[in-house]
Structures are given as structure tokens and as C-alpha cells.
Write a protein that holds these residues in place. Structure first.
Motif, PDB file in Angstrom:
ATOM      1  N   ILE A  19     101.936  85.243  61.475  1.00 26.28           N
ATOM      2  CA  ILE A  19     100.493  86.109  62.288  1.00 26.28           C
ATOM      3  C   ILE A  19      99.961  86.985  61.157  1.00 26.28           C
ATOM      4  O   ILE A  19     100.415  87.771  61.366  1.00 26.28           O
ATOM      5  CB  ILE A  19     100.421  85.745  63.303  1.00 26.28           C
ATOM      6  CG1 ILE A  19     101.374  85.568  64.460  1.00 26.28           C
ATOM      7  CG2 ILE A  19      99.585  86.302  64.223  1.00 26.28           C
ATOM      8  CD1 ILE A  19     101.991  85.152  65.599  1.00 26.28           C
ATOM      9  N   ALA A  20      98.768  86.487  60.855  1.00 28.83           N
ATOM     10  CA  ALA A  20      98.461  87.668  60.140  1.00 28.83           C
ATOM     11  C   ALA A  20      97.491  88.647  61.250  1.00 28.83           C
ATOM     12  O   ALA A  20      97.141  89.652  61.421  1.00 28.83           O
ATOM     13  CB  ALA A  20      96.972  87.183  59.179  1.00 28.83           C
ATOM     14  N   LYS A  25      92.157  89.542  72.522  1.00 25.86           N
ATOM     15  CA  LYS A  25      92.993  90.228  73.565  1.00 25.86           C
ATOM     16  C   LYS A  25      93.260  89.939  74.373  1.00 25.86           C
ATOM     17  O   LYS A  25      92.342  89.575  75.601  1.00 25.86           O
ATOM     18  CB  LYS A  25      92.929  91.806  73.771  1.00 25.86           C
ATOM     19  CG  LYS A  25      92.178  91.771  74.331  1.00 25.86           C
ATOM     20  CD  LYS A  25      91.922  94.066  73.918  1.00 25.86           C
ATOM     21  CE  LYS A  25      90.906  93.757  74.623  1.00 25.86           C
ATOM     22  NZ  LYS A  25      89.516  94.171  73.613  1.00 25.86           N
ATOM     23  N   PRO A  26      94.439  89.923  75.266  1.00 25.83           N
ATOM     24  CA  PRO A  26      94.433  89.188  76.595  1.00 25.83           C
ATOM     25  C   PRO A  26      93.438  90.307  77.314  1.00 25.83           C
ATOM     26  O   PRO A  26      93.267  91.217  77.204  1.00 25.83           O
ATOM     27  CB  PRO A  26      96.080  89.441  77.367  1.00 25.83           C
ATOM     28  CG  PRO A  26      97.034  89.208  76.020  1.00 25.83           C
ATOM     29  CD  PRO A  26      95.983  90.289  74.496  1.00 25.83           C
ATOM     30  N   GLY A  27      93.218  89.325  77.783  1.00 28.72           N
ATOM     31  CA  GLY A  27      92.071  89.408  78.808  1.00 28.72           C
ATOM     32  C   GLY A  27      90.720  88.949  78.177  1.00 28.72           C
ATOM     33  O   GLY A  27      89.300  88.699  79.416  1.00 28.72           O
ATOM     34  N   GLU A  58      97.050  85.172  77.388  1.00 27.19           N
ATOM     35  CA  GLU A  58      98.193  85.762  77.223  1.00 27.19           C
ATOM     36  C   GLU A  58      98.932  85.177  75.528  1.00 27.19           C
ATOM     37  O   GLU A  58      98.267  84.299  74.796  1.00 27.19           O
ATOM     38  CB  GLU A  58      99.635  84.993  77.939  1.00 27.19           C
ATOM     39  CG  GLU A  58     101.827  85.696  77.382  1.00 27.19           C
ATOM     40  CD  GLU A  58     102.511  84.932  78.322  1.00 27.19           C
ATOM     41  OE1 GLU A  58     103.530  84.575  77.777  1.00 27.19           O
ATOM     42  OE2 GLU A  58     102.318  83.795  78.881  1.00 27.19           O
ATOM     43  N   ILE A  59      99.413  86.303  74.905  1.00 28.71           N
ATOM     44  CA  ILE A  59     100.172  86.406  73.203  1.00 28.71           C
ATOM     45  C   ILE A  59     101.488  86.632  73.442  1.00 28.71           C
ATOM     46  O   ILE A  59     102.170  87.442  73.901  1.00 28.71           O
ATOM     47  CB  ILE A  59      99.258  87.161  72.803  1.00 28.71           C
ATOM     48  CG1 ILE A  59      97.755  87.609  72.585  1.00 28.71           C
ATOM     49  CG2 ILE A  59     100.119  87.212  71.268  1.00 28.71           C
ATOM     50  CD1 ILE A  59      96.855  88.450  72.139  1.00 28.71           C
ATOM     51  N   VAL A  72     103.857  77.576  70.191  1.00 27.31           N
ATOM     52  CA  VAL A  72     103.289  78.064  71.325  1.00 27.31           C
ATOM     53  C   VAL A  72     102.741  79.588  71.149  1.00 27.31           C
ATOM     54  O   VAL A  72     103.314  80.356  70.796  1.00 27.31           O
ATOM     55  CB  VAL A  72     103.097  77.613  73.357  1.00 27.31           C
ATOM     56  CG1 VAL A  72     102.065  78.702  73.794  1.00 27.31           C
ATOM     57  CG2 VAL A  72     103.638  77.125  73.457  1.00 27.31           C
ATOM     58  N   LEU A  73     101.214  79.053  70.169  1.00 31.17           N
ATOM     59  CA  LEU A  73     101.257  80.940  70.095  1.00 31.17           C
ATOM     60  C   LEU A  73     100.766  82.014  71.226  1.00 31.17           C
ATOM     61  O   LEU A  73     100.971  82.693  71.423  1.00 31.17           O
ATOM     62  CB  LEU A  73     100.231  80.706  69.176  1.00 31.17           C
ATOM     63  CG  LEU A  73     101.045  80.000  67.348  1.00 31.17           C
ATOM     64  CD1 LEU A  73      98.952  80.412  66.864  1.00 31.17           C
ATOM     65  CD2 LEU A  73     101.263  81.424  67.071  1.00 31.17           C
TER      66      LEU A  73
END
Length: 407
Positions: A19-20, A25-27, A58-59, A72-73
Motif C-alpha cells: 500500500i503506497a 481517510k475514514p469519514g 473503514e481502512i 479486503v482493503l
């Protein structure tokens, strides 16, 4: 409804990816087909878009994590939030921040508590590629003040150097900046393959020189008509690709590869073209170059170059290849000894065109000359074949009508 964002199915030759960069971001609200994250493999950077409108809920993995096919990312929650106008969302966010600020102002000040400091613009340095980050530190430049020309407006090393030159920003006084950063996955793989090539092949380089006047005259006389007909500029690379494809048919060992104790002869010319990017050198492949016309070659090269700059190259674009052409002349190189791209057995190096004195029909004249070099695996290619292959390339380029006649 929750939607899982998964790692794309990777080819068998690529076991995992890193993952680069997360672009959300969440939200955050996301739109369908909007890129969420960049995944870096050994060969290329993959973009993973959202399949739906919604909110990133979610991340699952942070930047730098290693992931495999179909892991799942992240989770995207499809729903009403996706229909909120972006301007309204921005205003809403600003109001929330203002409310938080007011709430903070009404709280009693705790003893010895340090006030929160706003993030400075220079914090953007963390988002820069290593080379650009080092340049920013060395030149004393705040990257937030530089207009980026890279993918999605990213600030590149060239942007910083141009800013320093044109905006009159000098090096920081007494600044002796150093920065230690890990190699990117792609750069690490390039280093590994180059060492593999040096250690596993009996590499030798032969050279020759080419009078490029005939090619330059043809480009001058036919260039405008060619562009009007095909919508693309007639470049030098198409002449070299066609010359190489023709010569590879006559010298099949140069187009072969070694597999253990076997030699694999390829009845086609899949020519890899070296393309430089901010992340390193990539080699997209022109499939069946022997059957391509000049316009097809130029269009394919232009498409690959744009995709490389924008991070849009696909893994399948880089796989395979029976022979490679690299053009160091683009950067001013007068001569080099290119390194073979395994499992291929040879690579042709182009170089800068320079006017030099030559003897023609007993007269000394100035001519636009280019050195060409062929690095080859001496285990299967003898010096005679390598030299004759280069002479074939030379003869075609000095008599470009031969290529049009398939000679």
C-alpha cells in the motif's frame, strides 16, 4: 449497504503488493470510480477505485502494509452521504471545526498544558516522493508553495528544481541536508533485476555509429503529412523499432532467451521500450512489432508514455518482451553500455545525435551521427551475430526506404 474494497487479482508473477498511498481517510465522501488507494507492485502502481458512491467507513491496512490478491482493503458505506453536494460537505466540515474551536475556548485552561499548534504547510513534505523530499530540504523550499505537474497535481523533483531556478529561491544557507529513506518497492525490484542480469549472464557490448541524416531528412519532408494523416508526431523511436524488428527476424538468436540448458526461439518480436518515470524505469511492450506500421508504433509509444506519467500502466503492459530498446540520448547520453533485461538476451541502446566530421566519397563533411550499442548474452550470441545485427540496424537507418520495403 456496505461494500468491500478488495485488492485486484494479481498475475501469477506478482505475489503481493504494498500500500503506497491512501487518498481518502475514514469519514470522507467518495464518488464512484474515484481512486481510493495506490498499490505498488514490483512493476507498476495500481489504482483501486471505489465501485460506488458513499462514505469511506473503514481502512483495513495502513500505508506500507503488504497485501495479496482479493484481500479486503477498506469498507465503503453506500448511502445518502454520497449525494451530499461537495460544497455543502465542505461547509458542514468547516462548521464542525468552528464548533470544536468554540467548545475548546470555553474549557478551563489546564496547568502546563501546551496549546495545540496548527500544522504547517511544510508538513506536506511527508507526501513527497523521496527524491522530491530531499530536493525540497536541500533547496530550502516549502513544497506547499510549488505548483505540482505530477499525477493528481503531485509536486515532483523537477517542479522543485524549476521553482528554485525561476523563483530565485536559493539553497538554505549552510544547509547540508541528508535524508535516509527506504527504496520503493519498484526501485528495489529494479536493483534486484539488474544485479541478477549482471550475475547470471555473460554480458558483452558491441557498438557502431549511424549517420542519421537520411532519417532526419525523411522526418522533415514527411513529418507534417504523417501528423495530418495519423494525428501523431513521427519520432526517431519508430525507425529504431522497425529496424530492430526486421533485424530480429534475420538474427533470431538475438531475439531468443535462455531457460536452463535450453534456448527458446521466439517467432515474434515483442519489443520492450524503456520509459523513465518518477518511480523508476519501466519497459512496456510493443507486441508483434514486426507487423506494426510506423503510425502504430508511434501511437503505442505515446500511449505508454502518457500512462507511465499518470500511473496508468497495467501489469500486462510490462510482461513479456523478447528484446529491449533504451534511449539514453533523450537525456544527453553520448554512449553507454545498457544492461540486459532478463530473461531477454539483448538490449539496444540509442544515444544523442551529434554533428561530427566524417569522410564521405573522399571528402570530410559534418554529419549528424549517433552511437548505438548492443549488450548481449555471450552464452548464446556470438560476437559475429551481434556485430552483424548492429550493421543491419545501421544499414536500415542510413537507408530508411529499406524498412518500408521490408529489407
Amino acid at each position: 449497504m456496505s461494500t468491500e474494497i478488495k485488492v485486484p487479482v494479481l498475475p501469477e508473477s506478482v505475489s503481493d503488493a504494498t500500500i503506497a498511498t491512501w487518498h481518502k481517510k475514514p469519514g470522507d465522501a467518495v464518488s464512484r470510480d474515484e481512486n481510493l488507494v495506490d498499490l505498488e507492485t514490483d512493476k507498476v502502481v495500481l489504482e483501486v477505485p471505489s465501485p460506488v458512491d458513499g462514505v469511506l467507513k473503514e481502512i483495513k491496512f495502513d500505508s506500507g502494509a503488504t497485501v495479496t490478491s482479493e484481500q479486503v482493503l477498506a469498507i465503503v458505506e453506500a448511502g445518502a452521504a454520497a449525494s451530499i453536494d461537495k460544497a455543502d460537505a465542505k461547509d458542514s466540515g468547516a462548521k464542525k471545526e468552528e464548533a470544536k474551536k468554540q467548545e475548546a475556548d470555553t474549557r478551563p485552561v489546564q496547568p502546563k498544558a501546551e496549546a495545540a499548534k496548527p500544522a504547517s504547510k511544510s508538513a506536506d513534505k511527508a507526501d513527497l516522493p523521496p527524491g522530491a523530499r530531499f530536493t525540497a530540504a536541500k533547496e530550502g523550499i516549502d513544497p506547499s508553495q510549488v505548483e505540482g505537474t505530477g499525477r493528481r497535481g503531485a509536486v515532483t523533483k523537477e517542479d522543485l528544481l524549476n521553482y528554485a531556478k525561476n523563483a530565485g529561491v536559493g539553497k538554505a544557507s549552510g544547509n547540508r541536508a541528508e535524508e535516509r529513506v527506504p527504496m520503493t518497492r519498484m526501485r528495489s525490484r529494479i536493483a534486484e533485476r539488474l544485479m541478477q542480469s549482471k550475475n547470471s549472464t555473460a554480458m558483452l557490448t558491441s557498438s557502431n555509429e549511424v549517420n542519421m541524416k537520411a532519417v532526419m531528412d525523411m522526418r522533415k519532408s514527411q513529418g507534417e503529412a504523417f501528423k495530418n494523416a495519423y494525428g501523431i508526431k513521427l519520432g526517431f523511436m519508430s525507425f529504431f523499432v522497425k529496424a530492430a524488428a526486421n533485424a530480429l527476424q534475420r538474427y533470431p538468436l538475438v531475439n531468443a532467451s535462455v531457460d536452463g540448458n535450453d534456448i527458446i526461439y521466439h517467432g515474434y518480436s515483442d519489443i520492450s521500450i524503456a520509459v523513465s518515470t518518477d518511480k523508476g524505469l519501466v519497459t512496456p511492450v510493443l507486441r508483434n512489432a514486426e507487423s506494426m506500421g510506423f503510425a502504430e508504433v508511434e501511437q503505442a509509444i505515446d500511449g505508454y508514455a502518457k500512462a507511465a506519467r499518470e500511473g496508468g500502466l497495467k501489469l500486462e503492459d510490462l510482461q513479456g518482451g523478447t528484446f529491449t530498446i533504451t534511449n539514453g540520448g533523450t537525456f544527453g547520453s553520448l554512449f553507454s553500455t545498457p544492461i540486459i533485461n532478463p530473461p531477454q538476451s539483448a538490449i539496444l541502446g540509442m544515444h544523442a545525435i551529434k554533428e561530427r566530421a566524417i569522410v564521405e566519397n573522399g571528402q570530410v563533411i559534418a554529419a549528424p551521427m549517433m552511437y548505438i550499442a548492443l549488450s548481449y548474452d555471450h552464452r548464446i550470441i556470438d560476437g559475429k551475430d551481434a556485430v552483424l545485427f548492429l550493421v543491419d540496424i545501421k544499414n536500415q537507418l542510413e537507408n530508411p526506404h529499406r524498412m518500408l520495403l521490408g529489407m
